[in-house]
Motif scaffolding. Sequence first.
Motif, PDB file in Angstrom:
ATOM      1  N   UNK A 137     -16.960  -6.001  -3.454  1.00  0.00           N
ATOM      2  CA  UNK A 137     -15.616  -5.696  -2.985  1.00  0.00           C
ATOM      3  C   UNK A 137     -15.216  -4.297  -3.449  1.00  0.00           C
ATOM      4  N   UNK A 138     -14.668  -3.527  -2.530  1.00  0.00           N
ATOM      5  CA  UNK A 138     -14.123  -2.210  -2.855  1.00  0.00           C
ATOM      6  C   UNK A 138     -12.632  -2.187  -2.502  1.00  0.00           C
ATOM      7  N   UNK A 139     -11.861  -1.493  -3.313  1.00  0.00           N
ATOM      8  CA  UNK A 139     -10.475  -1.195  -2.962  1.00  0.00           C
ATOM      9  C   UNK A 139     -10.449   0.244  -2.483  1.00  0.00           C
ATOM     10  N   UNK A 140     -10.087   0.421  -1.221  1.00  0.00           N
ATOM     11  CA  UNK A 140     -10.103   1.735  -0.608  1.00  0.00           C
ATOM     12  C   UNK A 140      -8.682   2.132  -0.191  1.00  0.00           C
ATOM     13  N   UNK A 141      -8.490   3.422   0.089  1.00  0.00           N
ATOM     14  CA  UNK A 141      -7.161   3.922   0.440  1.00  0.00           C
ATOM     15  C   UNK A 141      -7.172   4.536   1.831  1.00  0.00           C
ATOM     16  N   UNK A 142      -5.995   4.457   2.453  1.00  0.00           N
ATOM     17  CA  UNK A 142      -5.816   5.159   3.714  1.00  0.00           C
ATOM     18  C   UNK A 142      -4.347   5.558   3.850  1.00  0.00           C
ATOM     19  N   UNK A 143      -4.066   6.659   4.529  1.00  0.00           N
ATOM     20  CA  UNK A 143      -2.677   7.106   4.702  1.00  0.00           C
ATOM     21  C   UNK A 143      -1.897   6.138   5.571  1.00  0.00           C
ATOM     22  N   UNK A 144      -0.568   6.165   5.422  1.00  0.00           N
ATOM     23  CA  UNK A 144       0.277   5.187   6.102  1.00  0.00           C
ATOM     24  C   UNK A 144       0.740   5.655   7.466  1.00  0.00           C
ATOM     25  N   UNK A 145       1.009   6.971   7.615  1.00  0.00           N
ATOM     26  CA  UNK A 145       1.531   7.455   8.891  1.00  0.00           C
ATOM     27  C   UNK A 145       2.626   8.486   8.677  1.00  0.00           C
ATOM     28  N   UNK A 146       3.618   8.477   9.538  1.00  0.00           N
ATOM     29  CA  UNK A 146       4.719   9.439   9.449  1.00  0.00           C
ATOM     30  C   UNK A 146       5.628   9.063   8.280  1.00  0.00           C
ATOM     31  N   UNK A 147       5.930  10.061   7.442  1.00  0.00           N
ATOM     32  CA  UNK A 147       6.800   9.874   6.280  1.00  0.00           C
ATOM     33  C   UNK A 147       8.065  10.700   6.448  1.00  0.00           C
ATOM     34  N   UNK A 148       9.220  10.078   6.245  1.00  0.00           N
ATOM     35  CA  UNK A 148      10.495  10.802   6.250  1.00  0.00           C
ATOM     36  C   UNK A 148      10.896  11.083   4.809  1.00  0.00           C
ATOM     37  N   UNK A 149      11.211  12.337   4.522  1.00  0.00           N
ATOM     38  CA  UNK A 149      11.662  12.745   3.191  1.00  0.00           C
ATOM     39  C   UNK A 149      13.090  13.235   3.318  1.00  0.00           C
ATOM     40  N   UNK A 150      14.013  12.512   2.720  1.00  0.00           N
ATOM     41  CA  UNK A 150      15.436  12.856   2.782  1.00  0.00           C
ATOM     42  C   UNK A 150      15.857  13.259   1.380  1.00  0.00           C
ATOM     43  N   UNK A 151      16.162  14.542   1.202  1.00  0.00           N
ATOM     44  CA  UNK A 151      16.358  15.079  -0.141  1.00  0.00           C
ATOM     45  C   UNK A 151      17.816  15.420  -0.415  1.00  0.00           C
ATOM     46  N   UNK A 152      18.209  15.490  -1.700  1.00  0.00           N
ATOM     47  CA  UNK A 152      19.609  15.684  -2.080  1.00  0.00           C
ATOM     48  C   UNK A 152      19.962  17.145  -2.314  1.00  0.00           C
ATOM     49  N   UNK A 153      21.252  17.382  -2.553  1.00  0.00           N
ATOM     50  CA  UNK A 153      21.712  18.752  -2.781  1.00  0.00           C
ATOM     51  C   UNK A 153      21.653  19.162  -4.242  1.00  0.00           C
ATOM     52  N   UNK A 154      21.577  18.214  -5.169  1.00  0.00           N
ATOM     53  CA  UNK A 154      21.695  18.599  -6.578  1.00  0.00           C
ATOM     54  C   UNK A 154      20.418  19.238  -7.130  1.00  0.00           C
ATOM     55  N   UNK A 155      19.248  18.698  -6.787  1.00  0.00           N
ATOM     56  CA  UNK A 155      17.965  19.300  -7.187  1.00  0.00           C
ATOM     57  C   UNK A 155      17.033  19.287  -5.980  1.00  0.00           C
ATOM     58  N   UNK A 156      17.367  20.044  -4.953  1.00  0.00           N
ATOM     59  CA  UNK A 156      16.661  19.906  -3.671  1.00  0.00           C
ATOM     60  C   UNK A 156      15.202  20.322  -3.689  1.00  0.00           C
ATOM     61  N   UNK A 157      14.854  21.314  -4.506  1.00  0.00           N
ATOM     62  CA  UNK A 157      13.476  21.796  -4.491  1.00  0.00           C
ATOM     63  C   UNK A 157      12.506  20.750  -5.037  1.00  0.00           C
ATOM     64  N   UNK A 158      12.669  20.402  -6.310  1.00  0.00           N
ATOM     65  CA  UNK A 158      11.697  19.513  -6.942  1.00  0.00           C
ATOM     66  C   UNK A 158      11.729  18.127  -6.309  1.00  0.00           C
ATOM     67  N   UNK A 159      12.911  17.669  -5.868  1.00  0.00           N
ATOM     68  CA  UNK A 159      12.997  16.326  -5.310  1.00  0.00           C
ATOM     69  C   UNK A 159      12.549  16.264  -3.856  1.00  0.00           C
TER      70      UNK A 159
END
Length: 482
Positions: A137-159
């Motif tokens: 048995x192997x545990x393998x990875x695969x990407x999920x698809x389209x990701x939405x990133x909704x970021x805030x105004x207080x620390x917008x760069x790092x977050x």
Amino acid sequence: MISVFPEVSSQYLIGGEWKTSSKIKEVRNPAKITEFVGEVALCSETDVTQAVDAAENAFKAWSRTSVDERAKRMKEAAEKLSTVIEEHVSLFVRENGKTMVEAKKDLLRCVEVMSKGADTLLEWWKPVHVEGQAQKVQIRKRPRGVTAVISPWNSPMILTFKRAIPAILAGNTVVIKPATYCPLTVMSCLKIIESSFPPGVINIVTGSGSVVGEALCGDTRVRTIAFTGSTETGKKIMSLSSNSVKKLYMELGGNDPALILPDADLNEAAIKRIRLGILRASGQVCSAIKRVYVHESRYEEFVDKLKKEFERVVVGSGIQPDTTMGPLNNRSQFNFVKELLERSKQIGAQVESIGQKLDSASWEEGYFMLPSIVTNLSHDSELVRAEQFGPIIPVIPFADLDEAIEMANDTEFGLRASVWTSNETAAIDIADRLEAGAVFHNNHTVFQNLRLDFPGIKESGLSQETRWGGLELFTDCYGFAD
């Protein structure tokens, strides 16, 4: 050099093409609200649909790109960004309000997230072999698809970068919605790095949460949503995304307690760490100290020392090198904090606003506020129970440790907490009883290792980043057996 009017002003990005909108909102300098920094495009639902179209189409090829190729491209992008950090610091300060020191630190951490994330990918992506099974048995990875990133105004760069970068490295494509109050630095930096990836891997749509945010959350093709912001908005996102089974990663609100025990070492360095834990980014940090419970035997000493520490704070424009605390970011938050402070006074709380105004003549030109220490109020008061998100700190005495822990846990939030004591064993015992995603001992800060993050429990968030830097949040693991 970044101009006074940045190139990305009024633009958005879909499928590798930068577009310009005639519908815009002004971005202003919170230290001088008459200063026009740029414009943010107000995208439509159609723009969001097109951005998701582009991300979905790009995913087909990007998801099949080798991990070596993805890591190589990210390293190249990190190198590009590292050469223009200095050029972006002043833009970041002018639209956000941070000090120059805070702004530069955030920008450098974004480069670090990219570089270290690429290194981590190569190690983490390897299949894991499960031993002791009747079958292989192997545990393998695969990407999920389209990701939405909704970021805030207080620390917008790092977050933004701490969500978007691991998603891209894992083979996903992203649609990023920056906060409308300060989107320009995020977009300018993304414009520098997006050329390192195929068109459609990075898409940016800007505008209101009620239009852009809701359209993203409601699109069934979006497989993952990474959101940082208020708990109320987080609840709305959960509802909007329920039309399909999405993976949600959310860092939400906080009302972080600090517990000062009788044996706490309240030396100068410790008081400075407490001040930084309260006033970093003018208190506009989800994981800032927002209430302090002090044993009654140390209460007067603590308040006196904290006042003296606050007296050193110099409030002014973040561009000025002598400034140690900038303005609040926007009028809405400024008014909320002022009104909260006024209501506290009306119920008999003692409010002491302390610190130095760098330039009294221009004080009314920005969203400036001296830091305030608030005493003579109960645990049940609005100021103690609210997420004030500003430079205000209520200080409450306690007689019994069990009582203090009960008060610390008496909130819907559970983001961070800190315990201040000379006894590490006692600190660990108390940490086990505190309802928080992370507990600090004799400090209240961020994790120096950028791979780690613990968004919180209860209504403070969902999911955690481990030593793999968030890659696991944007990936599906599956079993392979023969």
